[in-house]
Design an enzyme around this catalytic site. Structure first.
Site, PDB file in Angstrom:
ATOM      1  N   GLU A 179       2.205  -7.473   8.323  1.00  0.00           N
ATOM      2  CA  GLU A 179       2.549  -6.049   8.251  1.00  0.00           C
ATOM      3  C   GLU A 179       3.465  -5.755   7.055  1.00  0.00           C
ATOM      4  O   GLU A 179       4.092  -4.704   6.997  1.00  0.00           O
ATOM      5  CB  GLU A 179       3.222  -5.591   9.544  1.00  0.00           C
ATOM      6  N   PRO A 196       0.822  -1.219   0.000  1.00  0.00           N
ATOM      7  CA  PRO A 196       0.000   0.000   0.000  1.00  0.00           C
ATOM      8  C   PRO A 196       0.855   1.268   0.000  1.00  0.00           C
ATOM      9  O   PRO A 196       0.353   2.356  -0.286  1.00  0.00           O
ATOM     10  CB  PRO A 196      -0.827  -0.111   1.294  1.00  0.00           C
ATOM     11  N   ARG A 214      -4.279  -8.321 -20.503  1.00  0.00           N
ATOM     12  CA  ARG A 214      -5.237  -7.901 -21.532  1.00  0.00           C
ATOM     13  C   ARG A 214      -4.616  -6.978 -22.574  1.00  0.00           C
ATOM     14  O   ARG A 214      -5.202  -6.755 -23.625  1.00  0.00           O
ATOM     15  CB  ARG A 214      -6.481  -7.274 -20.910  1.00  0.00           C
ATOM     16  N   ASP A 268     -10.301   2.243 -24.221  1.00  0.00           N
ATOM     17  CA  ASP A 268     -10.628   2.018 -22.808  1.00  0.00           C
ATOM     18  C   ASP A 268     -10.603   3.291 -21.998  1.00  0.00           C
ATOM     19  O   ASP A 268      -9.890   4.221 -22.311  1.00  0.00           O
ATOM     20  CB  ASP A 268      -9.545   1.150 -22.156  1.00  0.00           C
TER      21      ASP A 268
HETATM   22  N1  ADE Z   1      -0.972  -4.969   0.114  1.00  0.00           N
HETATM   23  C1  ADE Z   1      -1.872  -4.572   1.025  1.00  0.00           C
HETATM   24  N2  ADE Z   1      -2.594  -3.525   0.578  1.00  0.00           N
HETATM   25  C2  ADE Z   1      -2.146  -3.269  -0.696  1.00  0.00           C
HETATM   26  C3  ADE Z   1      -2.479  -2.304  -1.680  1.00  0.00           C
HETATM   27  N3  ADE Z   1      -3.432  -1.393  -1.489  1.00  0.00           N
HETATM   28  N4  ADE Z   1      -1.817  -2.342  -2.843  1.00  0.00           N
HETATM   29  C4  ADE Z   1      -0.836  -3.242  -3.055  1.00  0.00           C
HETATM   30  N5  ADE Z   1      -0.466  -4.172  -2.157  1.00  0.00           N
HETATM   31  C5  ADE Z   1      -1.122  -4.200  -0.980  1.00  0.00           C
END
Ligand code: ADE
Length: 247
Positions: A116, A89, A153, A168
């Protein structure tokens, strides 16, 4: 194209390999998708790949030596990967531009965290970190599958119609125009007449305008970067001024 996914849950990735268009791309040899178990690099009999975080706190962290061993295996592999990406994330947002870049790679290696995430030292071992959005999943597998789907794709021959991704959402810099199919009427909701007129130029104009309308309403941030001509700008001005004309 070849994609190798390192994960604690290879079955999650394998499920994608046999179904739908990704499954067909794999069956036709257009995509080689492989999931490899990170636990092989645990270095202990229990298969534990994580440990408690230095400094304390909740959750467990995947060890850097586990990530390093997986990446070393991938890099020693034939053919050597063009790109190793970590799903996190905290990564850079996955956009269509990033997908288009990744789809040019011969061999892409994706590393999925759980708990984590990885020890921060793993970041220096990869070419990039990728996030699929500002939310936290329980692991990187779904994010990796987003990369797999979005890149697959774009590979030649994967989609039936070679042109079908050209217009797209995001390839044009705009959201897609609305599409309709039979039935002509559903509980009082019809289909715009222009789409049944047979006038290709009028249909194209309507679609462009509706794509602009949707983008203005739903994702105005995209308009700052989208390639627009004078007609587009005039139409957007009309929409913004509330002089919306229903075509
Ligand atoms: N792992 C946990 N959350 C994630 C996200 N939003 N994007 C990529 N990998 C992740």
């Amino acid at each position: 194209m070849r994609i190798t996914v390192y994960t604690l849950f290879p079955h999650l990735i394998e499920a994608w390999r046999s179904e739908a268009l990704v499954g067909r791309a794999v069956a036709r040899g257009l995509l080689h998708l492989e999931a490899r178990d990170l636990r092989r690099f645990a270095g202990n009999r229990t298969g534990r790949v994580d440990d408690a975080p230095y400094g304390g706190g909740a959750g467990m962290v995947i060890r850097v030596d586990v990530a390093a061993a997986a990446i070393a295996e991938a890099r020693a592999d034939d053919p050597e990967p063009d790109e190793v990406a970590l799903l996190s994330p905290a990564g850079a947002p996955l956009t269509q531009a990033v997908v288009e870049e990744l789809a040019t790679r011969r061999h892409l290696v994706l590393l999925c965290g759980r708990y984590e995430g990885f020890d921060a030292r793993a970041e220096a071992l990869v070419d990039r970190e990728v996030s699929i959005g500002d939310f936290v999943l329980m692991g990187g597998e779904l994010a990796a599958l987003c990369v797999v789907e979005a890149t697959a794709r774009l590979l030649p021959g994967v989609l039936g119609d070679a042109d079908s991704h050209r217009q797209d959402s995001f390839t044009t810099g705009l959201l897609d125009y609305p599409e309709y199919t039979r039935p002509l009427e559903h509980e009082g909701a019809g289909v715009p007449d222009v789409l049944r007129s047979g006038h290709h130029a009028e249909v194209a104009k309507w679609r462009r305008r509706e794509a602009l309308r949707r983008t203005l309403e739903r994702r105005p941030d995209l308009l700052e970067r989208a390639p627009l001509d004078d007609d587009d700008r005039r139409w957007l001005e009309e929409l913004s001024a509330g002089r919306d004309v229903d075509l």
